[in-house]
Design a protein around this motif. Structure first.
Motif, short mmCIF file in Angstrom:
data_model
loop_
_atom_site.label_atom_id
_atom_site.label_comp_id
_atom_site.label_asym_id
_atom_site.label_seq_id
_atom_site.Cartn_x
_atom_site.Cartn_y
_atom_site.Cartn_z
N ALA A 2 4.12 -24.21 15.14
CA ALA A 2 3.88 -25.48 14.48
C ALA A 2 3.46 -26.54 15.50
O ALA A 2 3.78 -26.46 16.68
CB ALA A 2 5.13 -25.94 13.75
N SER A 5 8.01 -30.01 15.73
CA SER A 5 9.36 -29.70 15.23
C SER A 5 10.10 -31.01 15.00
O SER A 5 10.27 -31.81 15.92
CB SER A 5 10.13 -28.85 16.24
OG SER A 5 9.49 -27.62 16.48
N ASP A 31 1.46 -29.48 9.37
CA ASP A 31 1.84 -28.33 10.20
C ASP A 31 3.08 -28.68 11.01
O ASP A 31 3.03 -28.91 12.22
CB ASP A 31 0.67 -27.96 11.12
CG ASP A 31 0.93 -26.65 11.86
OD1 ASP A 31 1.95 -25.99 11.57
OD2 ASP A 31 0.11 -26.29 12.74
N GLU A 33 7.58 -28.00 11.40
CA GLU A 33 8.81 -27.31 11.00
C GLU A 33 9.92 -28.34 10.98
O GLU A 33 9.96 -29.25 11.82
CB GLU A 33 9.15 -26.16 11.94
CG GLU A 33 9.42 -26.55 13.38
CD GLU A 33 9.95 -25.37 14.21
OE1 GLU A 33 10.14 -24.28 13.65
OE2 GLU A 33 10.17 -25.57 15.42
N ILE A 35 13.83 -28.78 11.14
CA ILE A 35 15.07 -28.09 11.52
C ILE A 35 16.25 -28.99 11.21
O ILE A 35 16.45 -30.04 11.84
CB ILE A 35 15.05 -27.75 13.03
CG1 ILE A 35 13.81 -26.91 13.36
CG2 ILE A 35 16.33 -27.01 13.41
CD1 ILE A 35 13.64 -26.66 14.85
N ASP A 56 10.84 -25.71 0.00
CA ASP A 56 9.88 -25.91 1.10
C ASP A 56 10.24 -24.97 2.25
O ASP A 56 11.28 -25.12 2.88
CB ASP A 56 9.92 -27.37 1.57
CG ASP A 56 8.73 -27.75 2.44
OD1 ASP A 56 8.35 -26.93 3.31
OD2 ASP A 56 8.18 -28.86 2.27
N SER A 57 9.36 -24.02 2.50
CA SER A 57 9.63 -22.99 3.51
C SER A 57 9.61 -23.54 4.94
O SER A 57 10.01 -22.84 5.88
CB SER A 57 8.60 -21.86 3.39
OG SER A 57 7.28 -22.35 3.62
N ARG A 58 9.15 -24.77 5.12
CA ARG A 58 9.14 -25.37 6.46
C ARG A 58 10.52 -25.82 6.90
O ARG A 58 10.73 -26.13 8.07
CB ARG A 58 8.17 -26.56 6.50
CG ARG A 58 6.72 -26.20 6.21
CD ARG A 58 5.85 -27.44 6.15
NE ARG A 58 6.27 -28.34 5.07
CZ ARG A 58 5.77 -29.56 4.86
NH1 ARG A 58 4.83 -30.02 5.67
NH2 ARG A 58 6.20 -30.30 3.86
N HIS A 60 14.26 -25.26 7.91
CA HIS A 60 15.18 -24.26 8.44
C HIS A 60 16.55 -24.91 8.63
O HIS A 60 16.64 -26.03 9.15
CB HIS A 60 14.68 -23.71 9.77
CG HIS A 60 13.25 -23.29 9.74
ND1 HIS A 60 12.81 -22.16 9.10
CD2 HIS A 60 12.13 -23.87 10.27
CE1 HIS A 60 11.50 -22.04 9.23
NE2 HIS A 60 11.06 -23.08 9.94
N LYS A 81 10.14 -24.72 17.89
CA LYS A 81 8.99 -23.94 18.35
C LYS A 81 7.71 -24.77 18.37
O LYS A 81 6.65 -24.26 18.72
CB LYS A 81 8.81 -22.71 17.46
CG LYS A 81 10.00 -21.75 17.52
CD LYS A 81 9.81 -20.58 16.58
CE LYS A 81 10.95 -19.56 16.74
NZ LYS A 81 12.27 -20.18 16.43
N GLY A 82 7.79 -26.02 17.98
CA GLY A 82 6.60 -26.86 17.95
C GLY A 82 6.16 -27.31 19.33
O GLY A 82 6.94 -27.30 20.29
#
Length: 400
Positions: A2, A5, A31, A33, A35, A56-58, A60, A81-82
């Motif tokens: 991504a 983050s 784009d 994520e 968290i 929303d799958s983004r 976590h 991971k961004g």
């Protein structure tokens, strides 16, 4: 990977969490994520997080025992991971274009950090920005920015705002700094992280735009008496001491660090230690020299400064107290100053109306509101009041 983050520490914020998540999901930069660290919540926050994650799958979710803000942020940084990292507190919210704006700025300027402003939203809304010029600070000018990491001494104001939540960080450089902040630090952790990161940065961009909305709650911990406050201040000081030996941490930065601790102690006595005698609130009576002889003086504002002005009026026997007014008069019901709405202030009952607000921007906003309801501008006065810790620094010759 991504582009960004966004780390959201969550602890018992069920009332505010949906608005926070909606504002992040609705970002124009897609784009990303998200968290969310559930730091041992005991309310319905975990259920709210789970419901949003299904939609929303983004999103976590990391669940952990309660360990405090620094611990939660570290957990998020380890998973991020961004290319860039940003933070949002779970009781706040952000404008839709915030991260697209900060990301584009970081990319176009190859910046390790982009810093922007924010709004404080409580009884009223105020905008706050870094106390340094807008623009890019590169290898030639980053040193001057570090010298203003805490304060801009020239303007007697903050330098770089301490909040992490109105900034964007290059992950590969920032991760180690965030992980180095001791978890036992529970106050000024943002400021310490920013100061430390500035020692690692080579390019920083400052934007005078505000996107982030800090919501001030009466139940917030920062508004509650805390008998452990001095221990928390000491933890901040002990961390700052570890920076003194850094080759880029100058003598000027050390003096500012010590002044910052002085400020924390001053504010602690006034609002955090729960003292009965807590008004370490030095107010320069110079303002009385600006009041014409024999005036009837009305005051705007019934806070600590307003009460101090009312007491000081007695130093001049020719002046008469003509009452107090405030647009938020309802919250001052029963106050001995007798607060009334500005609309009810009789035009013939006073000669001058003194605004008793320290913040210059807010004072100007109040002035415009007062003029808007017909109070003559020539009757409205405002006087600057420096914080006592600036006086302390001047007396000791730290600053001129």
């Amino acid at each position: 990977m991504a582009l960004l983050s966004i780390i959201v520490p969550v602890y018992n914020t069920e009332k505010y969490l949906p608005r926070c998540l909606d504002s992040i999901i609705g970002q124009s930069l897609k784009d990303i994520e998200i968290i969310c660290i559930d730091d041992g919540s005991t309310d319905s926050s975990p259920v709210i997080l789970q419901n949003y994650a299904k939609k929303d799958s983004r999103i976590h979710i990391i669940r952990k025992p309660n360990g405090g803000l620094v611990s939660a942020r570290k957990a998020g940084v380890r998973e991020a991971k961004g290319k860039y990292i940003g933070y949002v507190d779970s009781d706040d919210w952000i404008d839709p274009t915030m991260y697209e704006t900060l990301y584009n700025c970081a990319e176009s300027n190859q910046a390790d950090m982009v810093s922007s402003g924010y709004f404080f939203e409580g009884n009223y809304i105020t905008a706050h920005y870094d106390g340094v010029p807008e623009g890019l600070y590169d290898a030639k000018s980053i040193g001057s920015l570090r010298e203003k990491a805490i304060y801009n001494v020239e303007t007697r104001d903050v330098g770089i705002r301490g909040s992490l939540c109105c900034k964007l960080f290059l992950a590969e450089k920032f991760r180690a700094v965030q992980l180095s902040i001791p978890e036992e630090i529970s106050m000024s952790e943002d400021k310490l992280c920013v100061i430390s990161f500035l020692l690692s940065c080579s390019r920083v961009y400052v934007q005078w735009k505000a996107f982030y909305h800090y919501i001030i709650h009466r139940e917030s911990m920062v508004n509650m008496p805390d008998c452990r406050y001095l221990l928390k201040v000491n933890a901040v000081y002990q961390y700052l001491i570890t920076l003194y030996g850094h080759p880029l941490f100058t003598k000027g930065m050390r003096l500012q660090a010590e002044l910052y601790i002085t400020e924390m102690l001053y504010k602690g006595i006034n609002s955090r230690l729960g003292f009965e005698n807590r008004d370490l609130f030095w107010v320069d009576p110079y303002w009385l020299n600006g009041i014409p002889y024999g005036s009837k003086v009305a005051l705007y504002g019934a806070g600590g400064l307003g009460h101090a002005y009312k007491r000081q009026l007695g130093n001049r026997g020719d002046l008469t107290y003509a009452g107090c007014t405030d647009f938020g008069w309802e919250k001052f019901k029963g106050d001995p100053m007798g607060v009334i709405p500005p609309e009810d202030l009789p035009q013939t009952g006073y000669d001058v109306l003194v605004i008793t607000i320290k913040n210059p921007g807010k004072a100007q906003e109040v002035r415009r509101q007062l003029e808007g309801i017909g109070i003559p501008g020539h009757k409205i006065l405002w006087f600057e009041q420096k914080e006592i810790y600036w006086k302390y620094a001047e007396v000791n010759g730290w600053i001129k």
